[in-house]
Scaffold this motif. Structure first.
Motif, PDB file in Angstrom:
ATOM      1  N   SER B 213      -9.534  -9.658  -0.368  1.00 46.57           N
ATOM      2  CA  SER B 213     -10.064 -10.725  -1.222  1.00 46.57           C
ATOM      3  C   SER B 213      -9.127 -11.078  -2.376  1.00 46.57           C
ATOM      4  CB  SER B 213     -11.467 -10.366  -1.736  1.00 46.57           C
ATOM      5  OG  SER B 213     -11.457  -9.071  -2.278  1.00 46.57           O
ATOM      6  N   ASP B 214      -8.295 -10.115  -2.796  1.00 47.72           N
ATOM      7  CA  ASP B 214      -7.307 -10.429  -3.827  1.00 47.72           C
ATOM      8  C   ASP B 214      -5.923 -10.443  -3.169  1.00 47.72           C
ATOM      9  OD1 ASP B 214      -5.283 -10.232  -5.738  1.00 47.72           O
ATOM     10  OD2 ASP B 214      -6.558  -9.106  -7.138  1.00 47.72           O
ATOM     11  N   LYS B 215      -5.384 -11.641  -2.994  1.00 46.30           N
ATOM     12  CA  LYS B 215      -4.147 -11.793  -2.213  1.00 46.30           C
ATOM     13  C   LYS B 215      -2.986 -10.973  -2.757  1.00 46.30           C
ATOM     14  CE  LYS B 215      -3.958 -16.136   0.279  1.00 46.30           C
ATOM     15  NZ  LYS B 215      -3.176 -17.363   0.495  1.00 46.30           N
ATOM     16  N   LYS B 216      -2.771 -11.084  -4.080  1.00 45.76           N
ATOM     17  CA  LYS B 216      -1.603 -10.419  -4.655  1.00 45.76           C
ATOM     18  C   LYS B 216      -1.708  -8.911  -4.547  1.00 45.76           C
ATOM     19  CE  LYS B 216       0.349 -13.899  -7.528  1.00 45.76           C
ATOM     20  NZ  LYS B 216       0.565 -14.467  -8.854  1.00 45.76           N
ATOM     21  N   LEU B 217      -2.901  -8.409  -4.835  1.00 48.59           N
ATOM     22  CA  LEU B 217      -3.119  -6.969  -4.754  1.00 48.59           C
ATOM     23  C   LEU B 217      -2.922  -6.493  -3.308  1.00 48.59           C
ATOM     24  CD1 LEU B 217      -4.091  -4.387  -6.232  1.00 48.59           C
ATOM     25  CD2 LEU B 217      -6.407  -4.976  -5.478  1.00 48.59           C
ATOM     26  N   THR B 218      -3.427  -7.271  -2.378  1.00 50.41           N
ATOM     27  CA  THR B 218      -3.285  -6.891  -0.966  1.00 50.41           C
ATOM     28  C   THR B 218      -1.816  -6.853  -0.562  1.00 50.41           C
ATOM     29  OG1 THR B 218      -5.373  -8.033  -0.594  1.00 50.41           O
ATOM     30  CG2 THR B 218      -4.134  -7.398   1.347  1.00 50.41           C
ATOM     31  N   ALA B 219      -1.074  -7.863  -0.997  1.00 48.64           N
ATOM     32  CA  ALA B 219       0.356  -7.911  -0.643  1.00 48.64           C
ATOM     33  C   ALA B 219       1.087  -6.685  -1.193  1.00 48.64           C
ATOM     34  CB  ALA B 219       0.993  -9.181  -1.174  1.00 48.64           C
ATOM     35  N   ARG B 220       0.737  -6.333  -2.425  1.00 49.26           N
ATOM     36  CA  ARG B 220       1.352  -5.163  -3.053  1.00 49.26           C
ATOM     37  C   ARG B 220       1.025  -3.909  -2.246  1.00 49.26           C
ATOM     38  NH1 ARG B 220       3.647  -1.674  -5.102  1.00 49.26           N
ATOM     39  NH2 ARG B 220       3.968  -1.108  -7.274  1.00 49.26           N
ATOM     40  N   THR B 221      -0.213  -3.817  -1.763  1.00 48.57           N
ATOM     41  CA  THR B 221      -0.659  -2.668  -0.980  1.00 48.57           C
ATOM     42  C   THR B 221       0.077  -2.609   0.362  1.00 48.57           C
ATOM     43  OG1 THR B 221      -2.811  -2.909  -2.017  1.00 48.57           O
ATOM     44  CG2 THR B 221      -2.701  -1.510  -0.084  1.00 48.57           C
ATOM     45  N   VAL B 222       0.225  -3.764   0.976  1.00 49.14           N
ATOM     46  CA  VAL B 222       0.937  -3.819   2.255  1.00 49.14           C
ATOM     47  C   VAL B 222       2.362  -3.277   2.083  1.00 49.14           C
ATOM     48  CG1 VAL B 222       2.028  -5.447   3.865  1.00 49.14           C
ATOM     49  CG2 VAL B 222      -0.412  -5.676   3.314  1.00 49.14           C
ATOM     50  N   VAL B 223       3.031  -3.754   1.041  1.00 49.92           N
ATOM     51  CA  VAL B 223       4.400  -3.302   0.777  1.00 49.92           C
ATOM     52  C   VAL B 223       4.423  -1.788   0.571  1.00 49.92           C
ATOM     53  CG1 VAL B 223       6.279  -3.391  -0.931  1.00 49.92           C
ATOM     54  CG2 VAL B 223       5.221  -5.510  -0.116  1.00 49.92           C
ATOM     55  N   GLU B 224       3.447  -1.297  -0.177  1.00 47.26           N
ATOM     56  CA  GLU B 224       3.355   0.134  -0.458  1.00 47.26           C
ATOM     57  C   GLU B 224       3.182   0.953   0.827  1.00 47.26           C
ATOM     58  OE1 GLU B 224       3.772   1.135  -3.506  1.00 47.26           O
ATOM     59  OE2 GLU B 224       3.445   3.279  -3.149  1.00 47.26           O
ATOM     60  N   ILE B 225       2.276   0.504   1.663  1.00 51.72           N
ATOM     61  CA  ILE B 225       1.992   1.261   2.890  1.00 51.72           C
ATOM     62  C   ILE B 225       3.215   1.278   3.811  1.00 51.72           C
ATOM     63  CG2 ILE B 225       0.638   1.226   5.039  1.00 51.72           C
ATOM     64  CD1 ILE B 225      -1.761   0.324   3.333  1.00 51.72           C
ATOM     65  N   VAL B 226       3.868   0.130   3.953  1.00 53.06           N
ATOM     66  CA  VAL B 226       5.046   0.081   4.823  1.00 53.06           C
ATOM     67  C   VAL B 226       6.137   0.988   4.255  1.00 53.06           C
ATOM     68  CG1 VAL B 226       6.876  -1.400   5.757  1.00 53.06           C
ATOM     69  CG2 VAL B 226       4.512  -2.224   5.690  1.00 53.06           C
ATOM     70  N   ASN B 227       6.324   0.926   2.957  1.00 49.92           N
ATOM     71  CA  ASN B 227       7.366   1.751   2.333  1.00 49.92           C
ATOM     72  C   ASN B 227       7.084   3.243   2.531  1.00 49.92           C
ATOM     73  OD1 ASN B 227       9.565   2.596   0.916  1.00 49.92           O
ATOM     74  ND2 ASN B 227       9.080   1.510  -0.983  1.00 49.92           N
ATOM     75  N   ARG B 228       5.834   3.630   2.308  1.00 42.39           N
ATOM     76  CA  ARG B 228       5.476   5.046   2.477  1.00 42.39           C
ATOM     77  C   ARG B 228       5.655   5.502   3.915  1.00 42.39           C
ATOM     78  NH1 ARG B 228      -0.284   6.026  -0.532  1.00 42.39           N
ATOM     79  NH2 ARG B 228       0.331   5.130  -2.538  1.00 42.39           N
ATOM     80  N   THR B 229       5.186   4.680   4.843  1.00 44.65           N
ATOM     81  CA  THR B 229       5.263   5.078   6.250  1.00 44.65           C
ATOM     82  C   THR B 229       6.711   5.234   6.684  1.00 44.65           C
ATOM     83  OG1 THR B 229       3.284   3.736   6.583  1.00 44.65           O
ATOM     84  CG2 THR B 229       4.417   4.497   8.558  1.00 44.65           C
ATOM     85  N   LEU B 230       7.546   4.283   6.279  1.00 37.68           N
ATOM     86  CA  LEU B 230       8.950   4.361   6.675  1.00 37.68           C
ATOM     87  C   LEU B 230       9.657   5.535   6.005  1.00 37.68           C
ATOM     88  CD1 LEU B 230      10.217   0.681   6.945  1.00 37.68           C
ATOM     89  CD2 LEU B 230       9.709   2.327   8.752  1.00 37.68           C
ATOM     90  N   THR B 231       9.318   5.776   4.758  1.00 39.32           N
ATOM     91  CA  THR B 231       9.947   6.906   4.057  1.00 39.32           C
ATOM     92  C   THR B 231       9.609   8.217   4.771  1.00 39.32           C
ATOM     93  OG1 THR B 231       9.769   5.687   1.988  1.00 39.32           O
ATOM     94  CG2 THR B 231      10.191   8.047   1.820  1.00 39.32           C
ATOM     95  N   ALA B 232       8.350   8.356   5.159  1.00 41.49           N
ATOM     96  CA  ALA B 232       7.944   9.566   5.879  1.00 41.49           C
ATOM     97  C   ALA B 232       8.703   9.671   7.207  1.00 41.49           C
ATOM     98  CB  ALA B 232       6.445   9.547   6.126  1.00 41.49           C
ATOM     99  N   ALA B 233       8.866   8.530   7.882  1.00 41.51           N
ATOM    100  CA  ALA B 233       9.573   8.539   9.169  1.00 41.51           C
ATOM    101  C   ALA B 233      11.030   8.934   8.983  1.00 41.51           C
ATOM    102  CB  ALA B 233       9.479   7.159   9.830  1.00 41.51           C
ATOM    103  N   ILE B 234      11.624   8.458   7.921  1.00 46.11           N
ATOM    104  CA  ILE B 234      13.028   8.789   7.629  1.00 46.11           C
ATOM    105  C   ILE B 234      13.162  10.290   7.374  1.00 46.11           C
ATOM    106  CG2 ILE B 234      14.841   8.540   5.881  1.00 46.11           C
ATOM    107  CD1 ILE B 234      13.830   5.571   5.605  1.00 46.11           C
ATOM    108  N   ASP B 235      12.257  10.827   6.542  1.00 45.83           N
ATOM    109  CA  ASP B 235      12.304  12.263   6.247  1.00 45.83           C
ATOM    110  C   ASP B 235      12.152  13.081   7.519  1.00 45.83           C
ATOM    111  OD1 ASP B 235      12.605  11.559   3.642  1.00 45.83           O
ATOM    112  OD2 ASP B 235      10.528  11.978   3.048  1.00 45.83           O
TER     113      ASP B 235
END
Lengths: 516, 516
Positions: B213-235
């Motif tokens: 429902s809050d576009k900007k907050l959602t976009a920020r969350t999406v970026v966060e989740i992708v970053n975390r997932t990829l960081t874990a994959a890299i490690d």
């Protein structure tokens, strides 16, 4: 009015002591030799319904190694195929070097069957002839052997064949309503076929028009013609083998003269289609690289331009126009940064960035434009090339990856390629990002000294710097020879990155507006 | 009935001192590291109309290098796409190692939007869930990172967004009739979405259901989740690097035991889906290789069988069933000859022979089945594989091109692959052409001594002979593990070529008849 003239039987006489099967076996052995020599072959069949195209193909391939050929049956273009230039679906079906593609109907469908049935306007048909001739010429120049058959039967013969098919339950379904309709309008199709043969009969891609009333005899003739053509091609290729060495040398750059006079004359053997005729463009040395914008100006203007482009992209989408943007330029001139500013305002579902690196082994086994035909954007989409087909006349020329005769004709071929895109509705814009030698050195050194940027710089970049003069001359020639009215070059002064980014956006916007 | 549960905000909390732009830049740097490590990533967005999928993608990519990702907007399948298994169009859009594919709607379209609108029967939806789970599992096993987002908004929120869009001339066109219809049936789609999430939420490919429902907050969350997932994959990838060496060793073949007892036990770590459960098949040693046919018998029977097959091919064509034939066998066992007898009676427009050699560099940059998904025949066509995906558990296993953990799971993956084909209507038949050691030696020697046949024999063929025992054991294991009821193996006694060719045709005919 032209008529359809079959080849006189004496011109395709064959050794009658050889059985049909033996002839096919002889062909198989010729095909094997052609494969070893990596000769690519295109064989196509056009002709009347029930003239025996399927039968001919069946006989033609019966003794061939099934791993060396593919057969394509060409129907009308699908909705998706219509979103690309007419020839794209055929480029993607070409054989790789050493292989054979056999077409049951082909690109000629568009100027015969489809012409009559979709009522294509005269102008479109003329363009198609033009496209087809250029297509076949480019393939032939690249060593493709093109063998075109037209199977001719009379209206009477066609009627008899339809009746024979319809008399058996097993074959009745093969005669369709389309066939009947076409039969009734035999005269109309005759006119289209006759004109098509007349207009596209070229020395490097001749039509073999066969009287197909005797199926077995025709099949034997087809096998004979393919065998003879391939044998000739093999002999020619073997005879030429010694020639390859000299042809890699680029004797077209007179470095001394260039250093002394800044004159970069076009190699004498380059020919550009007069119908295309590039527009004059100032040489690289004449641009003022001191142009800058202030940070303030940049911020405001960038937003404005990105917003405007976003709106124009919507318009392109609605009008179903593709947009093709080519980025070329010196290493470290800022291609990546410009592309990012360009795309960051766009709807990500409507564009694609196509990075162009050295060709893969697969790509090397086709004519060099094949890989670009495979990546062009469809209607309404934006294709952004980060480097492009112009590598042919820069790195491939200077490193000797392309032979002299190959890059010399490439200017013209690329002009034609872009014209095909434009004719199908595309807007094409090309950028050369220009920085001077000092600025490039500064950026290389900075990259080298900044850990996060080191990945951007390689030994090859340093090596290329040593070849700067050769590149400079080649780029000037490229700009002069390919700055066509329909696909213009913009040289972007890029010593100041922000200035460059704004200019790129401005040029794209102005080109879209001009074309909408 | 299940409901759509959004992730609790505290589970995606992020560092609030970092601006959205900084977060996106941090992501860009993570993506660069993932690229260096050749980690492939699939990110998909599902959700309600106007939930902001396009906006999320725009933000997600805004700082990424545009050369590293592609965005795909997935509509309903075209007529042409419907002629293949449901997942094919997604296999062809996978990223190669190190790259990212971003999907605006995805394979989940079929079990949500299309499910409701095309009224797919319950059974089909169940099969699709099954196919999707297996697809994602195979990708995850191969090292693909799969990140799935569902953007959730309420019916009320959706109505407001449509109204806002429609209030401006510039955005009005973005709300379609489909959108309105779907809005009206919100409850129906809700049910489909909720079930879809519930049924396909797996540990290796979890759903991230976001309150959008809050576009900007959602976009920020999406970026966060992708970053975390990829960081874990890299490690994880970095931690595993040391392990790779041992994994290439094939410790599953006990040669001594095999020589002594002719027992070829299945490696203990191989697992085959119990739902698939292969049928028993006799070991290679048990076939009687002395079987022959007379020349007379062969001639008559061959013609009969070819004619019968020709008629059956017509039926397949009319019933829109594809046929897939796999040829495997010892070197010089006669694959080429059998394929030629098989194809020479067929309509060349309806089949294709796919020769399978060592994978090209491009093919090696995808999961190993990718190249086969790219070549499967469409409805009504016959695809003939001269060697196949089974190379994974023979040459790739024995030469160490596939790691142990890769070929160990390949049996199951290939069973699933073939089941996907069969579920989409295909008939699959597989041949092992079997000759004994003496016969192979005889044929090799003959080839060596016959000038026209020398091209057929290479040093590698001789080298492979030395590994015959290893191959023998691997083949027996392969046959036992992949002889499924829906895609059976036929071991063809091939010491006598003519006997083998007839048997191949007979088996194909009987399989077609059984399946029509």
């Amino acid at each position: 009015m032209v008529s359809i003239e079959c080849i006189a039987p004496e011109n395709v006489a064959f050794d009658e002591t050889m059985s049909a099967k033996e002839a096919r076996e002889a062909l198989a052995s010729t095909v094997r030799r052609a494969k070893e020599l990596k000769i690519p072959t295109v064989i196509l069949f056009e002709g009347w319904g029930a003239s025996g195209k399927g039968y001919m193909i069946e006989k033609l391939i019966s003794e061939l190694d099934p791993r060396g050929f593919k057969v394509y049956s060409i129907g009308g273009a699908t909705a998706d195929e219509r979103r690309y230039p007419m020839l794209r679906r055929f480029w993607t079906k070409l054989p790789s070097y050493g292989n054979i593609s056999i077409f049951d109907r082909s690109w000629y469908r568009e100027v015969s069957i489809s012409r009559v049935e979709d009522g294509l306007p005269h102008k479109t048909v003329e363009l198609y002839y033009d496209e087809i001739r250029e297509f076949e010429r480019q393939l032939a120049d690249d060593g493709y052997i093109i063998i075109k058959f037209f199977l001719n039967i009379s209206k009477e013969e066609q009627r008899e064949r339809f009746e024979a098919l319809e008399s058996s339950a097993a074959t009745k379904w093969r005669v369709t309503d389309d066939d009947h309709r076409r039969h009734k309008n035999y005269a109309k199709y005759y006119e289209a076929f006759a004109e098509m043969i007349d207009r596209t009969n070229r020395i490097f891609a001749p039509w073999h028009v066969l009287d197909a009333s005797d199926k077995k005899l025709t099949a034997r003739t087809v096998v004979e013609i393919v065998n003879r053509t391939l044998t000739a091609a093999i002999d020619e290729k073997l005879a030429k083998k010694g020639d390859e060495d000299w042809s890699r040398k680029d004797d077209a750059i007179d470095y001394e003269l260039a250093e002394r006079t800044h004159a970069n004359p076009i190699p004498a053997d380059v020919r550009v289609d007069m119908a295309i005729d590039p527009l004059p463009i100032p040489p690289l040395d004449s641009y003022d690289l001191s142009r800058i914008v202030t940070d303030e100006e940049y911020k405001v203007r960038l937003k404005e331009l990105q917003n405007e482009l976003f709106k124009l992209h919507n318009k392109l989408y609605m009008k179903k126009r593709p947009l093709i943007i080519v980025f070329e330029g010196w290493d470290a001139a800022g291609k990546g940064g410009s592309i990012k500013r360009l795309t960051s305002g766009l709807d990500p579902r409507g564009f694609e960035v196509i990075p162009v690196a050295a060709p893969t082994p697969t790509e090397l086994s086709y004519q060099y434009l094949w890989r670009f035909w495979n990546t062009i954007p469809k209607t309404g989409h934006i294709g952004i090339y980060d480097r492009s087909w112009y590598g042919r006349v820069m790195v491939e020329r200077l490193e000797g990856f392309a032979k002299r005769r190959e890059w010399v004709r490439a200017f013209d071929e690329m002009n034609h390629f872009e014209r095909s895109l434009v004719r199908s509705g595309a807007i094409v814009v090309k950028f050369w990002l220009h920085i001077d030698d000092d600025e490039q050195l500064r950026r290389f050194t900075e990259r080298q000294n900044t850990p996060e940027k080191q990945w951007k710089i390689t030994d090859e970049d340093w090596r290329n710097r040593d070849k700067r003069l050769g590149y400079h001359i080649s780029v000037d020639q490229m700009l002069s020879l390919t700055n066509t009215p329909y696909a213009p070059w913009y040289v972007v002064e890029s010593n100041n990155k922000k200035y460059a980014r704004l200019k790129v956006l401005e040029c794209i916007i102005s080109e879209i507006k001009k074309n909408l």
